[in-house]
Design an enzyme around this catalytic site. Sequence first.
Site, PDB file in Angstrom:
ATOM      1  N   ALA A   1       0.806  -1.208   0.001  1.00 43.16           N
ATOM      2  CA  ALA A   1      -0.196   0.131  -0.009  1.00 43.16           C
ATOM      3  C   ALA A   1       0.736   1.283   0.104  1.00 43.16           C
ATOM      4  O   ALA A   1       0.608   2.191  -0.473  1.00 43.16           O
ATOM      5  CB  ALA A   1      -0.738  -0.023   1.179  1.00 43.16           C
TER       6      ALA A   1
ATOM      7  N   HIS B   1       7.806  -8.192  -5.327  1.00 47.30           N
ATOM      8  CA  HIS B   1       6.542  -8.661  -5.325  1.00 47.30           C
ATOM      9  C   HIS B   1       6.042  -8.395  -6.758  1.00 47.30           C
ATOM     10  O   HIS B   1       6.357  -6.909  -7.080  1.00 47.30           O
ATOM     11  CB  HIS B   1       5.592  -8.197  -4.385  1.00 47.30           C
ATOM     12  CG  HIS B   1       4.267  -8.970  -3.767  1.00 47.30           C
ATOM     13  ND1 HIS B   1       4.186 -10.258  -4.316  1.00 47.30           N
ATOM     14  CD2 HIS B   1       3.476  -8.741  -3.058  1.00 47.30           C
ATOM     15  CE1 HIS B   1       2.968 -10.766  -3.951  1.00 47.30           C
ATOM     16  NE2 HIS B   1       2.580  -9.724  -2.964  1.00 47.30           N
TER      17      HIS B   1
HETATM   18  N1  LIG Z   1       7.613  -9.154   4.553  1.00 53.55           N
HETATM   19  C1  LIG Z   1       8.302 -10.171   4.141  1.00 53.55           C
HETATM   20  O1  LIG Z   1       9.035 -11.001   4.582  1.00 53.55           O
HETATM   21  C2  LIG Z   1       8.234 -10.267   2.447  1.00 53.55           C
HETATM   22  C3  LIG Z   1       8.552 -11.269   1.672  1.00 53.55           C
HETATM   23  C4  LIG Z   1       8.561 -11.492   0.343  1.00 53.55           C
HETATM   24  C5  LIG Z   1       8.124 -10.157  -0.216  1.00 53.55           C
HETATM   25  N2  LIG Z   1       7.615  -9.177   0.487  1.00 53.55           N
HETATM   26  C6  LIG Z   1       7.280  -7.835  -0.311  1.00 53.55           C
HETATM   27  O2  LIG Z   1       8.319  -6.780   0.046  1.00 53.55           O
HETATM   28  C7  LIG Z   1       7.576  -5.584  -0.073  1.00 53.55           C
HETATM   29  C8  LIG Z   1       7.991  -4.870   1.287  1.00 53.55           C
HETATM   30  O3  LIG Z   1       7.241  -5.854   2.202  1.00 53.55           O
HETATM   31  P1  LIG Z   1       7.385  -5.632   3.858  1.00 53.55           P
HETATM   32  O4  LIG Z   1       6.621  -6.717   4.513  1.00 53.55           O
HETATM   33  O5  LIG Z   1       8.930  -5.560   4.252  1.00 53.55           O
HETATM   34  O6  LIG Z   1       6.836  -4.178   4.259  1.00 53.55           O
HETATM   35  P2  LIG Z   1       6.240  -3.538   5.563  1.00 53.55           P
HETATM   36  O7  LIG Z   1       4.950  -3.501   5.689  1.00 53.55           O
HETATM   37  O8  LIG Z   1       7.142  -3.936   6.754  1.00 53.55           O
HETATM   38  O9  LIG Z   1       6.730  -1.964   5.063  1.00 53.55           O
HETATM   39  C9  LIG Z   1       7.851  -1.410   4.695  1.00 53.55           C
HETATM   40  C10 LIG Z   1       8.311  -0.015   4.984  1.00 53.55           C
HETATM   41  O10 LIG Z   1       7.287   0.791   4.466  1.00 53.55           O
HETATM   42  C11 LIG Z   1       7.038   1.912   5.006  1.00 53.55           C
HETATM   43  N3  LIG Z   1       6.001   2.617   4.420  1.00 53.55           N
HETATM   44  C12 LIG Z   1       4.747   2.011   4.591  1.00 53.55           C
HETATM   45  N4  LIG Z   1       3.608   2.839   4.135  1.00 53.55           N
HETATM   46  C13 LIG Z   1       4.429   4.089   3.984  1.00 53.55           C
HETATM   47  C14 LIG Z   1       3.981   5.432   3.641  1.00 53.55           C
HETATM   48  N5  LIG Z   1       2.797   5.765   3.252  1.00 53.55           N
HETATM   49  N6  LIG Z   1       5.077   6.227   3.291  1.00 53.55           N
HETATM   50  C15 LIG Z   1       6.486   6.031   3.663  1.00 53.55           C
HETATM   51  N7  LIG Z   1       6.822   4.851   4.274  1.00 53.55           N
HETATM   52  C16 LIG Z   1       5.746   3.668   4.316  1.00 53.55           C
HETATM   53  C17 LIG Z   1       7.149   1.414   6.520  1.00 53.55           C
HETATM   54  O11 LIG Z   1       7.779   2.336   7.157  1.00 53.55           O
HETATM   55  C18 LIG Z   1       8.126   0.338   6.748  1.00 53.55           C
HETATM   56  O12 LIG Z   1       9.377   0.802   6.786  1.00 53.55           O
HETATM   57  C19 LIG Z   1       6.339  -5.837  -0.438  1.00 53.55           C
HETATM   58  O13 LIG Z   1       6.245  -5.765  -1.914  1.00 53.55           O
HETATM   59  C20 LIG Z   1       6.079  -7.341   0.102  1.00 53.55           C
HETATM   60  O14 LIG Z   1       4.794  -7.855  -0.504  1.00 53.55           O
HETATM   61  C21 LIG Z   1       7.720  -9.039   1.822  1.00 53.55           C
HETATM   62 MG   LIG Z   2       3.615 -11.859   0.308  1.00 52.31          MG
END
Ligand SMILES: NC(=O)c1ccc[n+]([C@@H]2O[C@H](COP(=O)([O-])OP(=O)(O)OC[C@H]3O[C@@H](n4cnc5c(N)ncnc54)[C@H](O)[C@@H]3O)[C@@H](O)[C@H]2O)c1
Ligand SMILES: [Mg+2]
Length: 354
Positions: free
Chosen positions: A101, A124
């Site tokens: 998002a 992703h």
């Molecule tokens: N979590 C996982 O282990 C995982 C695994 C594989 C792929 N992914 C993909 O990797 C990407 C990152 O996922 P994640 O789980 O690390 O994300 P997360 O939900 O932990 O968020 C990552 C960062 O985004 C920042 N953020 C969120 N909204 C914001 C906004 N409006 N303005 C500024 N900063 C903002 C937050 O501060 C946070 O540091 C996504 O595309 C996810 O689908 C995640």
């Molecule tokens: Mg996922």
Amino acid sequence: MATINFGGVDETVITRDEYPLFKAQAYLKDEVIAVIGYGVQGPGQALNLRDNGFNVIIGQRQDSPSWEKALQDGWVEGETLFSIEEAAERGTIIANLLSDAGQIALWPTLKKHLTPGKTLYFSHGFGITFNDQTNIIPPADVDVILVAPKGSGTSLRRLYLQGGGLNSSYAVFQDATGEALEKAIALGIGVGSGYLFETDFKREVYSDLTGERGVLMGALAGIIEAQYQVLRQRGHSPSEAFNETVEELTQSLVPLVGENGMDWMFSNCSVTAQRGALDWKGRFREATLPVLNELYDSVASGQEAARTIQRGSTPNYRQELEVELKEVRDSELWQTGATVRQLRSLKKTAEADA
Ligand SMILES: NC(=O)c1ccc[n+]([C@@H]2O[C@H](COP(=O)([O-])OP(=O)(O)OC[C@H]3O[C@@H](n4cnc5c(N)ncnc54)[C@H](O)[C@@H]3O)[C@@H](O)[C@H]2O)c1
Ligand SMILES: [Mg+2]
Ligand SMILES: CC(C)(O)[C@@H](O)C(=O)O
Ligand SMILES: [Mg+2]
């Protein structure tokens, strides 16, 4: 690229033997990798890249818990830790690891800095595949690639520190420079992948959203709750219901499945257990097939993306999420789990003292 036969089907896989780390380091030596977002995947990938010798900087909102975490992890404000905008300007490879998002909200900012020849990297296929909802439409003169670790960022980092690697899928959406594929492979090796499996953005996001809503997380949590409820309602104690539903699953049986497959796990249980499991697995498969098909349709229609975006864009969503997670944590089932886990660590302490 190796062709490996999986259960009779040939697939393309990149191995660390054929694309070793030194090759990735040499290939990306002039690139500045700006990891935007320091949530779960951000730290896992950025720390692995840094330890692997790549030029990495972080872009993160200031005055946020993730900014503090980045400082604790040794990123230095003004040197390797910047505002999102500044990191995007400095980076030649922009690794968009904001929440799915958050990627929508920050897209106009990142897009400004996607000048010709730069690379846009995702973990992703979400933002690109559902671009009718996200508006993430990259300029034509940048490479757009994906490396999606198949597991939590926490596991990516842990496995790296243990000398292993987590498998990832990789894809190219747009090849402006003719080098997009090699960039994806080099980055995949750099972030600490074990093997890299070929996919495209759409297949990655469809399978990922189905998997996490299904067996990996949603179905797992749901079936655990259901069995625990049945055992409790039939008069079993919390510890007995928990041990027969979760503790044995995580501590004994699923690790055996991971090591040598389902049949091997079955073979290491009594014939009584095997008979029952073989008799009942079909019932569970048939009962869940309609739900899983409904789930896949909901993913493919964009409905799951719409819900994620709509909920994730609510200003106080993180607080609302915490209320839901607390409800899970505070349930009898997971409170019992906390006590059972404590007994595990007490056992370890007792062993260490002996
Ligand atoms: N979590 C996982 O282990 C995982 C695994 C594989 C792929 N992914 C993909 O990797 C990407 C990152 O996922 P994640 O789980 O690390 O994300 P997360 O939900 O932990 O968020 C990552 C960062 O985004 C920042 N953020 C969120 N909204 C914001 C906004 N409006 N303005 C500024 N900063 C903002 C937050 O501060 C946070 O540091 C996504 O595309 C996810 O689908 C995640
Ligand atoms: Mg996922
Ligand atoms: C770790 C998962 C579930 O595989 C990932 O897809 C995520 O969205 O966090
Ligand atoms: Mg996943």
